[in-house]
Design an enzyme around this catalytic site. Structure first.
Site, mmCIF file in Angstrom:
data_model
loop_
_atom_site.group_PDB
_atom_site.id
_atom_site.type_symbol
_atom_site.label_atom_id
_atom_site.label_comp_id
_atom_site.label_asym_id
_atom_site.label_seq_id
_atom_site.Cartn_x
_atom_site.Cartn_y
_atom_site.Cartn_z
ATOM 1 N N SER A 1 0.852 -1.209 0.000
ATOM 2 C CA SER A 1 0.000 0.000 0.000
ATOM 3 C C SER A 1 0.876 1.243 0.000
ATOM 4 C CB SER A 1 -0.863 0.026 1.265
ATOM 5 O OG SER A 1 -1.418 1.310 1.464
ATOM 6 N N TYR B 1 -1.099 -0.975 10.202
ATOM 7 C CA TYR B 1 -1.225 -1.227 8.752
ATOM 8 C C TYR B 1 0.035 -0.774 8.006
ATOM 9 C CZ TYR B 1 -3.658 -1.150 4.158
ATOM 10 O OH TYR B 1 -4.044 -1.349 2.850
HETATM 11 N N1 CAA Z 1 -1.879 13.541 11.320
HETATM 12 C C1 CAA Z 1 -1.662 13.864 12.618
HETATM 13 N N2 CAA Z 1 -2.648 13.916 13.522
HETATM 14 C C2 CAA Z 1 -3.880 13.644 13.111
HETATM 15 C C3 CAA Z 1 -4.162 13.284 11.787
HETATM 16 C C4 CAA Z 1 -3.096 13.257 10.884
HETATM 17 N N3 CAA Z 1 -3.278 12.915 9.592
HETATM 18 N N4 CAA Z 1 -5.480 13.044 11.678
HETATM 19 C C5 CAA Z 1 -6.003 13.269 12.892
HETATM 20 N N5 CAA Z 1 -5.039 13.630 13.761
HETATM 21 C C6 CAA Z 1 -5.194 13.965 15.183
HETATM 22 C C7 CAA Z 1 -6.413 14.838 15.370
HETATM 23 O O1 CAA Z 1 -6.079 16.196 15.194
HETATM 24 C C8 CAA Z 1 -6.804 14.540 16.787
HETATM 25 O O2 CAA Z 1 -5.962 15.247 17.664
HETATM 26 P P1 CAA Z 1 -6.510 15.799 19.087
HETATM 27 O O3 CAA Z 1 -6.959 14.591 19.854
HETATM 28 O O4 CAA Z 1 -5.325 16.475 19.668
HETATM 29 O O5 CAA Z 1 -7.637 16.718 18.723
HETATM 30 C C9 CAA Z 1 -6.451 13.057 16.963
HETATM 31 O O6 CAA Z 1 -5.482 12.783 15.918
HETATM 32 C C10 CAA Z 1 -7.659 12.150 16.773
HETATM 33 O O7 CAA Z 1 -8.159 12.349 15.442
HETATM 34 P P2 CAA Z 1 -9.607 11.848 15.004
HETATM 35 O O8 CAA Z 1 -10.657 12.770 15.562
HETATM 36 O O9 CAA Z 1 -9.656 11.620 13.540
HETATM 37 O O10 CAA Z 1 -9.715 10.489 15.813
HETATM 38 P P3 CAA Z 1 -10.734 9.355 15.661
HETATM 39 O O11 CAA Z 1 -10.490 8.459 16.813
HETATM 40 O O12 CAA Z 1 -12.119 9.861 15.414
HETATM 41 O O13 CAA Z 1 -10.311 8.630 14.276
HETATM 42 C C11 CAA Z 1 -8.966 7.415 12.786
HETATM 43 C C12 CAA Z 1 -9.030 8.068 14.160
HETATM 44 C C13 CAA Z 1 -9.971 6.246 12.730
HETATM 45 C C14 CAA Z 1 -7.554 6.857 12.618
HETATM 46 C C15 CAA Z 1 -9.321 8.453 11.702
HETATM 47 O O14 CAA Z 1 -8.491 9.585 11.861
HETATM 48 C C16 CAA Z 1 -9.142 7.920 10.305
HETATM 49 O O15 CAA Z 1 -9.971 7.138 9.811
HETATM 50 N N6 CAA Z 1 -8.090 8.370 9.631
HETATM 51 C C17 CAA Z 1 -7.789 7.918 8.245
HETATM 52 C C18 CAA Z 1 -6.772 6.826 8.288
HETATM 53 C C19 CAA Z 1 -6.573 6.307 6.890
HETATM 54 O O16 CAA Z 1 -6.152 7.025 5.993
HETATM 55 N N7 CAA Z 1 -6.917 5.030 6.685
HETATM 56 C C20 CAA Z 1 -6.812 4.443 5.387
HETATM 57 C C21 CAA Z 1 -7.806 3.306 5.295
HETATM 58 S S1 CAA Z 1 -7.933 2.642 3.636
HETATM 59 C C22 CAA Z 1 -6.501 1.826 3.422
HETATM 60 O O17 CAA Z 1 -5.734 1.606 4.325
HETATM 61 C C23 CAA Z 1 -6.193 1.375 2.035
HETATM 62 C C24 CAA Z 1 -4.846 1.773 1.639
HETATM 63 O O18 CAA Z 1 -3.925 0.961 1.728
HETATM 64 C C25 CAA Z 1 -4.620 3.112 1.049
HETATM 65 P P1 NAP Z 2 -11.671 -5.609 0.745
HETATM 66 O O1 NAP Z 2 -12.690 -5.378 -0.306
HETATM 67 O O2 NAP Z 2 -12.045 -5.456 2.169
HETATM 68 O O3 NAP Z 2 -11.048 -7.073 0.487
HETATM 69 C C1 NAP Z 2 -10.198 -7.696 1.387
HETATM 70 C C2 NAP Z 2 -10.395 -9.174 1.252
HETATM 71 O O4 NAP Z 2 -9.503 -9.869 2.124
HETATM 72 C C3 NAP Z 2 -11.825 -9.591 1.637
HETATM 73 O O5 NAP Z 2 -12.315 -10.491 0.677
HETATM 74 C C4 NAP Z 2 -11.620 -10.271 2.975
HETATM 75 O O6 NAP Z 2 -12.568 -11.272 3.244
HETATM 76 C C5 NAP Z 2 -10.247 -10.884 2.779
HETATM 77 N N1 NAP Z 2 -9.675 -11.249 4.058
HETATM 78 C C6 NAP Z 2 -9.527 -10.465 5.158
HETATM 79 N N2 NAP Z 2 -8.988 -11.167 6.146
HETATM 80 C C7 NAP Z 2 -8.767 -12.430 5.669
HETATM 81 C C8 NAP Z 2 -8.239 -13.600 6.237
HETATM 82 N N3 NAP Z 2 -7.799 -13.649 7.507
HETATM 83 N N4 NAP Z 2 -8.162 -14.711 5.466
HETATM 84 C C9 NAP Z 2 -8.609 -14.687 4.200
HETATM 85 N N5 NAP Z 2 -9.143 -13.604 3.601
HETATM 86 C C10 NAP Z 2 -9.215 -12.481 4.349
HETATM 87 O O7 NAP Z 2 -10.433 -4.652 0.541
HETATM 88 P P2 NAP Z 2 -9.575 -4.341 -0.754
HETATM 89 O O8 NAP Z 2 -9.523 -2.878 -0.885
HETATM 90 O O9 NAP Z 2 -10.021 -5.174 -1.893
HETATM 91 O O10 NAP Z 2 -8.123 -4.819 -0.254
HETATM 92 C C11 NAP Z 2 -7.373 -5.824 -0.901
HETATM 93 C C12 NAP Z 2 -5.910 -5.629 -0.567
HETATM 94 O O11 NAP Z 2 -5.463 -4.405 -1.122
HETATM 95 C C13 NAP Z 2 -5.615 -5.531 0.933
HETATM 96 O O12 NAP Z 2 -4.392 -6.182 1.218
HETATM 97 C C14 NAP Z 2 -5.467 -4.048 1.146
HETATM 98 O O13 NAP Z 2 -4.681 -3.766 2.282
HETATM 99 C C15 NAP Z 2 -4.802 -3.653 -0.138
HETATM 100 N N6 NAP Z 2 -4.909 -2.261 -0.490
HETATM 101 C C16 NAP Z 2 -6.119 -1.678 -0.633
HETATM 102 C C17 NAP Z 2 -6.189 -0.343 -0.971
HETATM 103 C C18 NAP Z 2 -7.487 0.384 -1.130
HETATM 104 O O14 NAP Z 2 -7.433 1.607 -1.217
HETATM 105 N N7 NAP Z 2 -8.622 -0.290 -1.197
HETATM 106 C C19 NAP Z 2 -5.017 0.383 -1.188
HETATM 107 C C20 NAP Z 2 -3.791 -0.256 -1.041
HETATM 108 C C21 NAP Z 2 -3.757 -1.588 -0.700
HETATM 109 P P3 NAP Z 2 -13.835 -10.929 4.186
HETATM 110 O O15 NAP Z 2 -14.427 -9.680 3.666
HETATM 111 O O16 NAP Z 2 -14.695 -12.128 4.069
HETATM 112 O O17 NAP Z 2 -13.242 -10.768 5.559
#
Ligand code: CAA
Ligand code: NAP
Length: 247
Positions: A141, A154
């Site tokens: 990622s 992660y």
């Molecule tokens: N950098 C530094 N600090 C940050 C920040 C950032 N980017 N974002 C938030 N903060 C700080 C906030 O300012 C806050 O500070 P205070 O407590 O001092 O006010 C504190 O962190 C808590 O922030 P939140 O209100 O957002 O906290 P929360 O508990 O409601 O949520 C979280 C936390 C769930 C991690 C949320 O911030 C979130 O979802 N962030 C996005 C994370 C992300 O990008 N995930 C990707 C998922 S998809 C994926 O992973 C696929 C892939 O490979 C690309």
């Molecule tokens: P997704 O739709 O949630 O797919 C993830 C898949 O992994 C689901 O089918 C899930 O099955 C399966 N899985 C989770 N835990 C497992 C386990 N213990 N054993 C077997 N299968 C399991 O998410 P996605 O976006 O397609 O993600 C696929 C991959 O790409 C992940 O490695 C993710 O980290 C990576 N990735 C995603 C993004 C993005 O932006 N979406 C970006 C960068 C990398 P169940 O749903 O049944 O649990």
């Protein structure tokens, strides 16, 4: 192109589905590996058939559990023959700021996103080397490359995927087996649409292309790395992220 047997983990998720379809279109036999607790396997297979993808073989296994994976790969090989192409795609998020992260959220992500590479790759890599051909493609990622607040678990796991890829690539370099990673940016799957709307808006705005990737844009890269002509590409990480800045 010669038909190869490709095993895709997390096959029934957003990216997995696109990867299975792309490999199938490229002429490969696809084994769709899914989580044993996933309830909609039959529906997914029916949807694939309706979309013109008829030959998928589904096998169940928890990638975080070595025993489960051993049985899953044995069943896959019994049904389809030896695995030539492995796509380690299954993954999860358990996002929390580190101050609030519990050990079980750390463990779940490390086990599913990183230790799974040991569990699954272990079943196939030596046999690929013996046969003198193989492709191992690991889904990392952008957040493993740049780090992401809220994702220490992660980011650590996905950075680990890149380290694993580079090390195993060296071990298998003379055996006809390539090992590469893809580091996607944010892709439109349920993993991303689950992010809080205001946070997701900020993420999309931070991407120079101002959009999420389509899953097919990642599937295409898997086909590229699986190709015969990618035989000199190993230990690489392909960044596909709409120009997202790493700083
Ligand atoms: N950098 C530094 N600090 C940050 C920040 C950032 N980017 N974002 C938030 N903060 C700080 C906030 O300012 C806050 O500070 P205070 O407590 O001092 O006010 C504190 O962190 C808590 O922030 P939140 O209100 O957002 O906290 P929360 O508990 O409601 O949520 C979280 C936390 C769930 C991690 C949320 O911030 C979130 O979802 N962030 C996005 C994370 C992300 O990008 N995930 C990707 C998922 S998809 C994926 O992973 C696929 C892939 O490979 C690309
Ligand atoms: P997704 O739709 O949630 O797919 C993830 C898949 O992994 C689901 O089918 C899930 O099955 C399966 N899985 C989770 N835990 C497992 C386990 N213990 N054993 C077997 N299968 C399991 O998410 P996605 O976006 O397609 O993600 C696929 C991959 O790409 C992940 O490695 C993710 O980290 C990576 N990735 C995603 C993004 C993005 O932006 N979406 C970006 C960068 C990398 P169940 O749903 O049944 O649990």
């Amino acid at each position: 192109m010669s038909q190869r047997v490709a095993l895709v983990t997390g096959a029934m998720g957003g990216l997995g589905t696109a990867i299975c379809q792309a490999l199938s279109k490229a002429g490969h036999k696809v084994i769709a590996a899914y989580h044993p607790q996933f309830d909609n396997k039959d529906q997914w297979l029916q949807e694939q058939e309706a979309a013109g993808f008829k030959g998928f073989i589904a096998v169940a296994g928890d990638v975080a559990d070595l025993d489960s994976v051993q049985k899953m790969v044995a069943e896959a090989e019994q049904q389809a023959g030896p695995v030539d192409i492995l796509v380690n795609n299954a993954g999860i998020t358990r996002d929390k700021m580190f101050a609030k992260m519990e050990r079980d959220q750390w463990d779940a992500v490390i086990n599913t996103n990183l230790s799974s590479l040991f569990n699954v790759t272990k079943q196939v890599s030596a046999k690929m080397a013996e046969r003198g051909w193989g492709r191992i493609i690991n889904i990392s990622s952008v957040n493993g490359v740049k780090g992401q607040a809220g994702q220490t678990n992660y980011s650590a796991a996905k950075a680990g995927v890149i380290g694993f890829t580079k090390a195993l690539a060296q071990e298998l370099a003379t055996k006809g087996v390539t090992v590469n990673a893809i580091a996607p940016g944010y892709v439109a799957t349920k993993m991303v649409t689950a992010i809080r709307a205001d946070i997701l808006e900020g993420i999309v705005n931070s991407v120079p292309m101002k959009r999420l990737a389509k899953p097919e844009e990642i599937g295409f890269a898997v086909v590229f790395l699986a190709d015969e002509l990618s035989g000199f590409t190993t230990g690489a990480t392909l960044n596909i992220n709409g120009g997202l800045n790493y700083q």
